[in-house]
Design a protein around this motif. Structure first.
Motif, PDB file in Angstrom:
ATOM      1  N   SER A 131      23.214  11.384 -13.528  1.00 11.19           N
ATOM      2  CA  SER A 131      21.704  11.467 -13.595  1.00 11.19           C
ATOM      3  C   SER A 131      21.401  12.201 -14.921  1.00 11.19           C
ATOM      4  CB  SER A 131      21.078  12.303 -12.426  1.00 11.19           C
ATOM      5  OG  SER A 131      21.645  13.609 -12.447  1.00 11.19           O
ATOM      6  N   VAL A 132      19.974  11.672 -15.220  1.00 12.15           N
ATOM      7  CA  VAL A 132      19.566  12.273 -16.657  1.00 12.15           C
ATOM      8  C   VAL A 132      18.576  13.432 -16.178  1.00 12.15           C
ATOM      9  CG1 VAL A 132      18.039  11.742 -18.687  1.00 12.15           C
ATOM     10  CG2 VAL A 132      19.472  10.020 -17.315  1.00 12.15           C
ATOM     11  N   SER A 133      18.905  14.456 -16.883  1.00 15.24           N
ATOM     12  CA  SER A 133      18.179  15.800 -16.299  1.00 15.24           C
ATOM     13  C   SER A 133      16.873  16.027 -17.007  1.00 15.24           C
ATOM     14  CB  SER A 133      18.918  17.054 -16.434  1.00 15.24           C
ATOM     15  OG  SER A 133      20.343  16.999 -15.826  1.00 15.24           O
ATOM     16  N   GLY A 134      16.852  15.385 -18.594  1.00 11.99           N
ATOM     17  CA  GLY A 134      15.783  15.560 -18.975  1.00 11.99           C
ATOM     18  C   GLY A 134      15.605  14.455 -20.087  1.00 11.99           C
ATOM     19  N   GLY A 135      14.308  14.073 -20.720  1.00 10.16           N
ATOM     20  CA  GLY A 135      14.498  13.246 -21.716  1.00 10.16           C
ATOM     21  C   GLY A 135      14.514  11.516 -21.248  1.00 10.16           C
ATOM     22  N   GLU A 136      14.697  10.917 -22.070  1.00  8.64           N
ATOM     23  CA  GLU A 136      14.543   9.356 -21.727  1.00  8.64           C
ATOM     24  C   GLU A 136      15.868   8.681 -22.587  1.00  8.64           C
ATOM     25  OE1 GLU A 136      10.731   7.972 -23.316  1.00  8.64           O
ATOM     26  OE2 GLU A 136       9.873   8.871 -21.365  1.00  8.64           O
ATOM     27  N   ILE A 137      16.371   7.431 -21.626  1.00 10.08           N
ATOM     28  CA  ILE A 137      17.124   6.757 -22.297  1.00 10.08           C
ATOM     29  C   ILE A 137      16.856   5.440 -22.240  1.00 10.08           C
ATOM     30  CG2 ILE A 137      19.845   5.910 -21.986  1.00 10.08           C
ATOM     31  CD1 ILE A 137      20.344   8.371 -20.809  1.00 10.08           C
ATOM     32  N   LEU A 138      16.648   4.532 -23.294  1.00 11.27           N
ATOM     33  CA  LEU A 138      16.195   3.295 -23.473  1.00 11.27           C
ATOM     34  C   LEU A 138      17.330   2.455 -23.561  1.00 11.27           C
ATOM     35  CD1 LEU A 138      13.476   5.113 -23.768  1.00 11.27           C
ATOM     36  CD2 LEU A 138      12.612   2.884 -24.849  1.00 11.27           C
ATOM     37  N   SER A 196      19.492  -2.433 -28.383  1.00 10.21           N
ATOM     38  CA  SER A 196      19.465  -1.095 -29.048  1.00 10.21           C
ATOM     39  C   SER A 196      19.664  -0.420 -27.877  1.00 10.21           C
ATOM     40  CB  SER A 196      18.396  -0.995 -29.840  1.00 10.21           C
ATOM     41  OG  SER A 196      17.203  -0.972 -29.009  1.00 10.21           O
ATOM     42  N   ILE A 197      20.017   1.084 -28.069  1.00 12.24           N
ATOM     43  CA  ILE A 197      20.233   2.063 -27.061  1.00 12.24           C
ATOM     44  C   ILE A 197      19.248   3.379 -27.829  1.00 12.24           C
ATOM     45  CG2 ILE A 197      21.602   3.738 -25.630  1.00 12.24           C
ATOM     46  CD1 ILE A 197      23.664   1.530 -25.889  1.00 12.24           C
ATOM     47  N   ASN A 198      18.366   3.841 -27.077  1.00 15.47           N
ATOM     48  CA  ASN A 198      17.687   4.914 -27.511  1.00 15.47           C
ATOM     49  C   ASN A 198      17.933   6.276 -26.719  1.00 15.47           C
ATOM     50  OD1 ASN A 198      16.144   4.700 -30.108  1.00 15.47           O
ATOM     51  ND2 ASN A 198      15.779   2.813 -29.163  1.00 15.47           N
ATOM     52  N   GLN A 204      24.431  -0.837 -11.510  1.00 13.80           N
ATOM     53  CA  GLN A 204      24.500  -1.984 -10.969  1.00 13.80           C
ATOM     54  C   GLN A 204      23.658  -2.891 -11.968  1.00 13.80           C
ATOM     55  OE1 GLN A 204      23.303  -2.355  -7.027  1.00 13.80           O
ATOM     56  NE2 GLN A 204      23.851  -4.452  -7.023  1.00 13.80           N
ATOM     57  N   LYS A 205      22.533  -2.334 -12.238  1.00 14.85           N
ATOM     58  CA  LYS A 205      21.469  -3.123 -12.617  1.00 14.85           C
ATOM     59  C   LYS A 205      21.211  -3.017 -14.213  1.00 14.85           C
ATOM     60  CE  LYS A 205      19.219  -4.150  -8.786  1.00 14.85           C
ATOM     61  NZ  LYS A 205      19.215  -3.132  -7.647  1.00 14.85           N
ATOM     62  N   ARG A 206      22.182  -2.230 -15.070  1.00 19.23           N
ATOM     63  CA  ARG A 206      21.959  -1.750 -16.238  1.00 19.23           C
ATOM     64  C   ARG A 206      22.416  -2.698 -17.339  1.00 19.23           C
ATOM     65  NH1 ARG A 206      21.790   4.674 -17.186  1.00 19.23           N
ATOM     66  NH2 ARG A 206      20.676   5.031 -15.483  1.00 19.23           N
ATOM     67  N   ASP A 207      23.185  -3.674 -16.793  1.00 24.14           N
ATOM     68  CA  ASP A 207      23.971  -4.836 -17.493  1.00 24.14           C
ATOM     69  C   ASP A 207      24.709  -4.055 -18.887  1.00 24.14           C
ATOM     70  OD1 ASP A 207      24.931  -7.292 -18.292  1.00 24.14           O
ATOM     71  OD2 ASP A 207      23.193  -7.690 -19.381  1.00 24.14           O
ATOM     72  N   VAL A 208      25.415  -2.855 -18.622  1.00 24.29           N
ATOM     73  CA  VAL A 208      26.412  -2.608 -19.715  1.00 24.29           C
ATOM     74  C   VAL A 208      27.713  -2.359 -19.031  1.00 24.29           C
ATOM     75  CG1 VAL A 208      24.670  -1.086 -20.588  1.00 24.29           C
ATOM     76  CG2 VAL A 208      26.072  -0.032 -18.839  1.00 24.29           C
ATOM     77  N   ALA A 209      28.751  -2.705 -20.032  1.00 28.26           N
ATOM     78  CA  ALA A 209      30.146  -2.688 -19.561  1.00 28.26           C
ATOM     79  C   ALA A 209      30.597  -1.563 -19.993  1.00 28.26           C
ATOM     80  CB  ALA A 209      30.876  -3.916 -19.769  1.00 28.26           C
ATOM     81  N   MET A 210      31.932  -0.921 -19.033  1.00 20.34           N
ATOM     82  CA  MET A 210      32.476   0.224 -19.766  1.00 20.34           C
ATOM     83  C   MET A 210      33.946   0.107 -19.524  1.00 20.34           C
ATOM     84  SD  MET A 210      31.395   4.102 -18.692  1.00 20.34           S
ATOM     85  CE  MET A 210      32.566   5.640 -18.787  1.00 20.34           C
ATOM     86  N   GLU A 243      13.520  -1.187 -22.487  1.00 13.23           N
ATOM     87  CA  GLU A 243      13.363  -0.687 -21.011  1.00 13.23           C
ATOM     88  C   GLU A 243      13.918   0.787 -20.787  1.00 13.23           C
ATOM     89  OE1 GLU A 243      14.918  -2.101 -16.694  1.00 13.23           O
ATOM     90  OE2 GLU A 243      15.967  -2.859 -18.341  1.00 13.23           O
ATOM     91  N   LEU A 244      13.251   1.516 -20.129  1.00 19.87           N
ATOM     92  CA  LEU A 244      13.492   2.885 -19.875  1.00 19.87           C
ATOM     93  C   LEU A 244      14.270   2.674 -18.748  1.00 19.87           C
ATOM     94  CD1 LEU A 244      12.767   5.773 -20.088  1.00 19.87           C
ATOM     95  CD2 LEU A 244      11.250   5.751 -18.182  1.00 19.87           C
ATOM     96  N   ILE A 245      15.768   3.190 -18.910  1.00 17.14           N
ATOM     97  CA  ILE A 245      16.597   3.218 -17.736  1.00 17.14           C
ATOM     98  C   ILE A 245      17.055   4.393 -16.987  1.00 17.14           C
ATOM     99  CG2 ILE A 245      17.732   0.844 -18.661  1.00 17.14           C
ATOM    100  CD1 ILE A 245      19.834   2.696 -19.778  1.00 17.14           C
ATOM    101  N   ASN A 246      16.443   5.506 -17.282  1.00 16.66           N
ATOM    102  CA  ASN A 246      16.669   6.664 -16.675  1.00 16.66           C
ATOM    103  C   ASN A 246      17.011   6.545 -15.290  1.00 16.66           C
ATOM    104  OD1 ASN A 246      15.809   7.785 -18.904  1.00 16.66           O
ATOM    105  ND2 ASN A 246      14.713   9.363 -18.036  1.00 16.66           N
TER     106      ASN A 246
END
Ligand SMILES: Nc1ncnc2c1ncn2[C@@H]1O[C@H](COP(=O)(O)OP(=O)(O)OP(=O)(O)O)[C@@H](O)[C@H]1O
Ligand SMILES: [Mg+2]
Lengths: 362, 276
Positions: free
Chosen positions: A54-61, A3-5, A73-79, A65-68
């Motif tokens: 970069s994330v200026s405010g808030g959180e991305i999970l 999931s992505i939050n 390279q370490k996020r394991d998402v593909a774009m 895992e908090l990935i802010n």
């Protein structure tokens, strides 16, 4: 697959704020489409999820895992990029396997993965070619292959189809949806094309000016738009809007346009405080009927300006109430420019919005 | 006559005076280099030697120690090119990709350094290297030349780097490559044409550089090609044009070879269809 939050996320470029309090929670396996006009911050949000901004405010999970501050390279998402961003100096095969090589996968594992991916995407004959030797659609497919080969936690797409022609685009649309059904990977898909959003999404996030306007399934957003912006953004042709005022008297509510034309509004409880409220009604092109008339003195007469025949349906632009109303009728209607027509709104299907803040009133 | 043929004929017609101007000195140089000394100052001047001879080349090479000068120049030019490129590539990457405080000031600073003529600084530089005990050291010349060519090299590579789409590196990061790996495996291979051009320019600049070489290398044995050629004129009673031209001709050869070998990078398309 995760999931992505996205929680209370803000983004500043210097002192300029481009994202405000963005909250989206994307469930595991869901296909979510971010849609909105150009410059509303869709790409920025996607790139923040990818770790490229970069994330200026808030959180991305990602999952739990908090990935802010985790590097891309370490996020394991593909774009998949709008420009595909294939490595020009590598063959299709090398492009696809690059991610696995970076993860030190064994040659056997690479071979299996390559075979599987090229089968799924039909890349068999292209493996030895360089990106410049591919057509737009093939490049698109290689970009997809590069994303799916490593089975990431999530796919991120930034307008991947916008460089393709209309026919190929609708084909790839189906293909991407099919791929999602097959792989079930959480996907975030950015587009400014509302048709793509409607047809592909499990849920749509409508953004405008750095804020989220509404989140919901395509049907929810289409039937119950939270405000005038969402209503106007989704659906094709776009919704028609007429400005005026509400008059409520007990259980009887009417909408009076600026031209003093009256429309009966389906009244419901607690509409009392809406009396004299300035409002806008929104009515979809499909909820209007046109009937040719002879007399000019009918209350609801408009004049046909343009008629477009698609073969099965008729789209007409009608001058009515000092504005242009777009009407789509599901059959072939033989109208001609300058013809007088009676314009009837199906008021049961109409939406009503506050003229000031755009929120829906009914 | 097809319009296309007509157009190219007109173009050639217009260009031919320029071609003549460019080629004339070169041909004169070649013909003089092939002419025996005895034939040069004859009264009836002819354009081409009656008996072409290679004796001038042999003479320059053996008696005047030109081979030594060529070797020195090669060492210095290759050294200066390598040093410039090795420093310029990371510096240009920073200028093109990284956002750091004072980036614009840095850009402008580099530009300003180009406005000062090296001649102005030569005495100061000489004293600096004398203080360091490095006069007559070819490595000192390499350092000094690189310092002068660096700013240009950085600008040139940076403007090439700017044309490489950022998405390619971003895609590599997302594919799991670290910053350095992405730089080496994805970015650098795409920048080879730009780096090659920069290297070529630096090499030629260094190859032709005269003032610094003359000042810093005081010893006959460490003369570079331009200095050695200049010294060929220095006999008291005559100017040995045949030898000068033979030396000059030899001096053009390494540049031509490098140009030819780098050429395929120069014409190779930039992004090669990686994006769009
Ligand atoms: N590097 C940057 N520096 C400053 N402002 C930026 C930068 N990148 C984007 N912006 C601003 O952020 C806002 C959002 O940009 P973004 O690229 O996310 O829009 P978008 O919704 O993807 O639009 P489009 O549909 O045109 O791609 C825009 O107003 C843009 O001008
Ligand atoms: Mg965008």
């Amino acid at each position: 697959m995760s999931s992505i939050n996205v929680m209370d996320v803000a983004k500043f470029y210097g002192s300029q704020q481009v994202l405000f309090d963005v909250n989206v929670s994307i469930e595991h396996g869901e296909f979510v489409v971010l849609v909105g006009p150009s410059g509303c911050g869709k790409s920025t949000l996607l790139r923040m999820i990818a770790g490229l901004e970069s994330v200026s405010g808030g959180e991305i999970l990602l999952g739990d895992e908090l990935i802010n501050d985790v590097s891309p390279q370490k996020r394991d998402v593909a774009m998949v990029f709008q420009t595909y961003a294939l490595y020009p100096h590598m063959t299709v095969e090398e492009n696809i396997l690059f991610a696995l090589k970076m993860r030190n996968q064994s040659p056997q594992r690479c071979e299996v993965a390559l075979k599987e991916v090229s089968e799924i995407l039909g890349l068999g004959d292209l493996l030895d070619r360089y990106p410049k030797q591919l057509s737009g659609g093939q490049r698109q497919r290689v970009a997809m292959g590069r994303a799916i080969v490593r089975n990431p936690q999530a796919f991120l797409f930034d307008e991947p189809l916008s460089n393709l022609d209309a026919k190929l685009r609708s084909h790839m649309r189906t293909e991407i949806r099919g791929l999602h059904q097959r792989l079930g990977t959480t996907s975030v898909y950015v587009t400014h094309d509302q048709v793509e959003a409607m047809t592909m999404a499990d849920r749509i996030v409508v953004m405008n000016g750095g804020r989220i306007e509404q989140i919901g399934t395509p049907i929810e957003l289409y039937d119950n738009p939270a405000n005038k912006f969402v209503a106007g953004f989704l659906g094709s042709p776009t919704m028609n809007f007429v400005d005026g005022e509400l008059r409520v008297d007990g259980n009887d509510a009417i909408f009076v346009s600026h031209q003093e034309k009256k429309f009966q509004v389906g009244a419901h409880a607690n509409m009392g405080d809406l009396d004299k409220r300035r409002a806008t009604i929104g009515i979809r092109p499909q909820s209007i009927t046109l009937t040719p008339v002879d007399s000019q003195d009918d209350e609801l007469v408009g004049h046909v300006r343009v008629v477009e025949q698609t073969g099965s349906e008729t789209i007409s632009v009608v001058d009515f109430l000092d504005s242009e109303i777009i009407v789509q009728s599901p059959r072939r209607q033989l109208l001609h420019p300058d013809q007088a027509v009676r314009v009837e709104f199906d008021m049961a299907a109409a939406h009503m919005f506050d003229a000031q803040n755009g929120l829906r009133l009914n | 006559m097809s319009p296309k043929l007509k157009r190219s004929l007109i173009c050639w017609g217009l260009l031919s005076p320029i071609v003549v101007v460019i080629l004339f000195p070169y041909l004169t140089m070649l013909s003089t280099a092939l002419t025996a000394k005895s034939e040069i100052f004859v009264f009836e001047k002819s354009w081409f030697p009656k008996v072409p001879t290679l004796e001038n080349f042999a003479m320059v090479w053996t008696e005047r120690g030109f081979g030594r000068a060529l070797a020195n120049s090669l060492y210095i030019s290759i050294g200066a090119t390598l040093l410039s490129v090795i420093v310029a590539v990371p510096a240009a990457y920073a200028m093109s990709r990284l956002h750091f405080k004072g980036r614009n000031a840095y850009r402008i600073y580099l530009l300003i350094t180009q406005m000062i003529s090296p001649i102005v600084l030569i005495i100061g530089l000489f004293r600096l290297f004398a203080f360091l005990g490095m006069v007559n050291s070819m490595n000192a010349l390499i350092a000094a030349q690189s310092a002068f060519f660096m700013a240009f090299a950085i600008w040139m590579t940076a403007s090439y780097f700017d044309t490489v789409p950022k998405e390619l590196e971003e895609a590599a990061w997302l594919d799991g490559a670290g910053k350095f790996t992405a730089f080496m495996r994805v970015f650098l291979p795409l920048c080879l044409p730009g780096i090659a051009v920069t290297a070529l320019f630096t090499f030629i600049n260094s190859w032709n550089e005269y003032a610094l070489a003359l000042t810093l290398l005081r010893d006959n044995a460490s003369h570079t090609v331009p200095v050695a050629i200049a010294f060929l004129t220095g006999t008291l009673y005559e100017i040995e044009w045949n030898l000068i031209m033979a030396a000059t001709f030899m001096a053009t050869i390494p540049v031509a070879i490098i140009f030819a070998s780098i050429q395929r990078y120069l014409i190779r398309g930039l992004s090669l269809g990686g994006v769009k």
